[in-house]
Design an enzyme around this catalytic site. Structure first.
Site, PDB file in Angstrom:
ATOM      1  N   ARG A  95       0.885  -1.178   0.000  1.00  0.00           N
ATOM      2  CA  ARG A  95       0.000   0.000   0.000  1.00  0.00           C
ATOM      3  C   ARG A  95       0.913   1.215   0.000  1.00  0.00           C
ATOM      4  O   ARG A  95       1.711   1.387   0.935  1.00  0.00           O
ATOM      5  CB  ARG A  95      -0.902  -0.011   1.235  1.00  0.00           C
ATOM      6  CG  ARG A  95      -1.601   1.310   1.472  1.00  0.00           C
ATOM      7  CD  ARG A  95      -2.720   1.234   2.471  1.00  0.00           C
ATOM      8  NE  ARG A  95      -3.865   0.545   1.907  1.00  0.00           N
ATOM      9  CZ  ARG A  95      -5.096   0.586   2.433  1.00  0.00           C
ATOM     10  NH1 ARG A  95      -5.332   1.290   3.525  1.00  0.00           N
ATOM     11  NH2 ARG A  95      -6.090  -0.066   1.858  1.00  0.00           N
ATOM     12  N   HIS A 127      -7.188   0.815  -6.522  1.00  0.00           N
ATOM     13  CA  HIS A 127      -7.403  -0.083  -5.376  1.00  0.00           C
ATOM     14  C   HIS A 127      -8.066  -1.367  -5.912  1.00  0.00           C
ATOM     15  O   HIS A 127      -9.240  -1.640  -5.660  1.00  0.00           O
ATOM     16  CB  HIS A 127      -8.288   0.624  -4.350  1.00  0.00           C
ATOM     17  CG  HIS A 127      -8.252   0.029  -2.976  1.00  0.00           C
ATOM     18  ND1 HIS A 127      -7.470  -1.058  -2.638  1.00  0.00           N
ATOM     19  CD2 HIS A 127      -8.916   0.377  -1.825  1.00  0.00           C
ATOM     20  CE1 HIS A 127      -7.656  -1.347  -1.351  1.00  0.00           C
ATOM     21  NE2 HIS A 127      -8.522  -0.498  -0.838  1.00  0.00           N
ATOM     22  N   GLN A 130      -9.912  -3.893  -3.568  1.00  0.00           N
ATOM     23  CA  GLN A 130     -11.223  -3.400  -3.161  1.00  0.00           C
ATOM     24  C   GLN A 130     -12.235  -3.645  -4.279  1.00  0.00           C
ATOM     25  O   GLN A 130     -13.364  -4.085  -4.034  1.00  0.00           O
ATOM     26  CB  GLN A 130     -11.139  -1.893  -2.851  1.00  0.00           C
ATOM     27  CG  GLN A 130     -12.455  -1.280  -2.421  1.00  0.00           C
ATOM     28  CD  GLN A 130     -12.913  -1.782  -1.057  1.00  0.00           C
ATOM     29  OE1 GLN A 130     -12.155  -1.763  -0.110  1.00  0.00           O
ATOM     30  NE2 GLN A 130     -14.145  -2.242  -0.965  1.00  0.00           N
ATOM     31  N   ASP A 217     -17.342   6.987  -1.395  1.00  0.00           N
ATOM     32  CA  ASP A 217     -16.057   6.845  -0.691  1.00  0.00           C
ATOM     33  C   ASP A 217     -15.731   8.213  -0.080  1.00  0.00           C
ATOM     34  O   ASP A 217     -16.355   9.224  -0.419  1.00  0.00           O
ATOM     35  CB  ASP A 217     -14.968   6.394  -1.699  1.00  0.00           C
ATOM     36  CG  ASP A 217     -13.607   6.198  -1.040  1.00  0.00           C
ATOM     37  OD1 ASP A 217     -13.544   6.024   0.197  1.00  0.00           O
ATOM     38  OD2 ASP A 217     -12.584   6.224  -1.769  1.00  0.00           O
ATOM     39  N   CYS A 257     -16.462   1.542   0.570  1.00  0.00           N
ATOM     40  CA  CYS A 257     -15.284   0.704   0.818  1.00  0.00           C
ATOM     41  C   CYS A 257     -14.843   0.780   2.275  1.00  0.00           C
ATOM     42  O   CYS A 257     -14.138  -0.100   2.737  1.00  0.00           O
ATOM     43  CB  CYS A 257     -14.158   1.114  -0.111  1.00  0.00           C
ATOM     44  SG  CYS A 257     -13.714   2.852   0.061  1.00  0.00           S
ATOM     45  N   ARG A 285     -13.561  -8.681   1.263  1.00  0.00           N
ATOM     46  CA  ARG A 285     -12.144  -8.361   1.069  1.00  0.00           C
ATOM     47  C   ARG A 285     -11.292  -9.600   1.351  1.00  0.00           C
ATOM     48  O   ARG A 285     -10.320  -9.872   0.657  1.00  0.00           O
ATOM     49  CB  ARG A 285     -11.712  -7.208   1.999  1.00  0.00           C
ATOM     50  CG  ARG A 285     -12.350  -5.852   1.725  1.00  0.00           C
ATOM     51  CD  ARG A 285     -11.923  -5.286   0.385  1.00  0.00           C
ATOM     52  NE  ARG A 285     -10.489  -5.300   0.203  1.00  0.00           N
ATOM     53  CZ  ARG A 285      -9.664  -4.351   0.620  1.00  0.00           C
ATOM     54  NH1 ARG A 285     -10.129  -3.277   1.212  1.00  0.00           N
ATOM     55  NH2 ARG A 285      -8.358  -4.430   0.399  1.00  0.00           N
TER      56      ARG A 285
END
Ligand code: CP
Ligand code: NVA
Length: 303
Positions: A95, A127, A130, A217, A257, A285
């Site tokens: 990340r 992402h 996700q 988001d 998310c 996830r």
């Protein structure tokens, strides 16, 4: 597919296969005796926990590292971090702030001739893990029938970039409402349009009209904290609340998310309404990470 930096690193068939593998209840322990290095330049709750749990379920050892202790491009270069991690681990998840950090890590690992795969656990651009979980959730509720409409309200950011690509690859309709100045660049809008049915709006109510999925988001992503005050004002009117949901399809689901900022991009009542599937998304996830590592291992469960 050796590395997963963005959802369209996968073909449509590969994407569907990962979703199918995510549903395998007792997968083969394809990570027995190997480890997976997970490095985080930014905070994480879902991504770290879902990855660690998935690796464990596949028989492997997850080794997580958080920002200060690695110091990508501070203590040593991203290339050296990647080459070092590739010496120990079968896969690397990262990340990062800049997406270019991931591409540099990939180049460094590939130059070694190593077969270590790198997975993007969120960058400023995308992402994909996700998006896999989001697509798994959408598939459970509706299947992927043509004409299914996904409306996204908020910042044109990493999350909706990956999700849009995935939806368009699967023939779903996407509508995105962002305030002026927060749209994808024109070139990118054109690229998305060339892939399928996508529309861009400044009016959230227009975007959600008849939608099957309403997604939002945070307005201020990690790394953008200095812009928070300006964004709070620029995104006023973009809250997914019950008034906005009334414009969507009568069976519409709400997705986020997470983490959610209550009263900003989403109201608490909508987050907790029966339309909300956010906890299912969060759980997915983990399932899709298992599906992804299973897919990357090349081993397929016996049918
Ligand atoms: N959705 C998501 O990636 O959550 P985390 O930032 O907590 O990992
Ligand atoms: N767009 C958000 C997603 C968090 C999971 C961010 O990048 O901070």
């Amino acid at each position: 597919m050796k590395h997963l930096l963005e959802i369209d690193d996968l073909s449509k068939a590969e994407l569907l296969e990962i979703l199918e593998l995510s549903r395998v209840a007792s997968p083969p322990k394809v990570l027995t005796d190997v480890s997976v290095g997970l490095v985080f330049e930014k905070p994480s709750l879902r991504t770290r926990n879902s990855c660690e749990a998935a690796v464990f379920q596949l028989g492997g050892l997850p080794v997580s590292m958080v920002s200060g202790e690695v110091g990508i491009d501070k203590r040593e270069s991203a290339e050296d971090v990647a080459r070092t991690l590739a010496s120990y681990h079968r896969y690397i998840g990262a990340r990062v702030f800049a997406h270019s950090t991931l591409t540099r890590m990939v180049s460094a690992v590939d130059k070694l001739g190593s077969d270590v795969g790198i997975v993007n656990l969120l960058s400023d651009a995308s992402h994909p893990c996700q998006a896999l979980a989001d697509l798994a959730t959408i598939q459970t509720h509706f299947g992927f029938h043509p004409g299914l409409k996904i409306a996204y309200i908020g910042d044109s950011n990493n999350v909706i970039r990956s999700l849009s690509l995935g939806c368009l690859m699967l023939g779903l309709k996407v509508s995105i409402a962002s305030p002026e100045g927060y749209w994808f660049e024109e070139l990118e809008r054109e690229r998305l349009k060339s892939m399928g049915a996508v529309e861009f709006y400044v009016d959230p109510a227009e975007a959600v009209m008849g939608a099957d999925v309403v997604y939002t988001d945070v307005w201020t992503s990690m790394g953008q904290e200095r812009e928070r005050d300006r964004r709070l004002s620029d995104f006023s009117g973009f809250t997914v609340d019950s008034n906005l949901m009334a414009e969507a399809g009568s069976n519409a689901i709400v997705m986020h998310c997470l983490p959610a900022h209550e009263g900003e991009e989403i109201s608490r009542d909508v987050l907790e309404s029966s339309a909300s599937v956010v906890w299912e998304q969060a759980r997915n996830r983990m399932h899709v990470m298992r599906g992804l590592f299973l897919f990357m291992s090349g081993v397929r469960p016996r049918s």
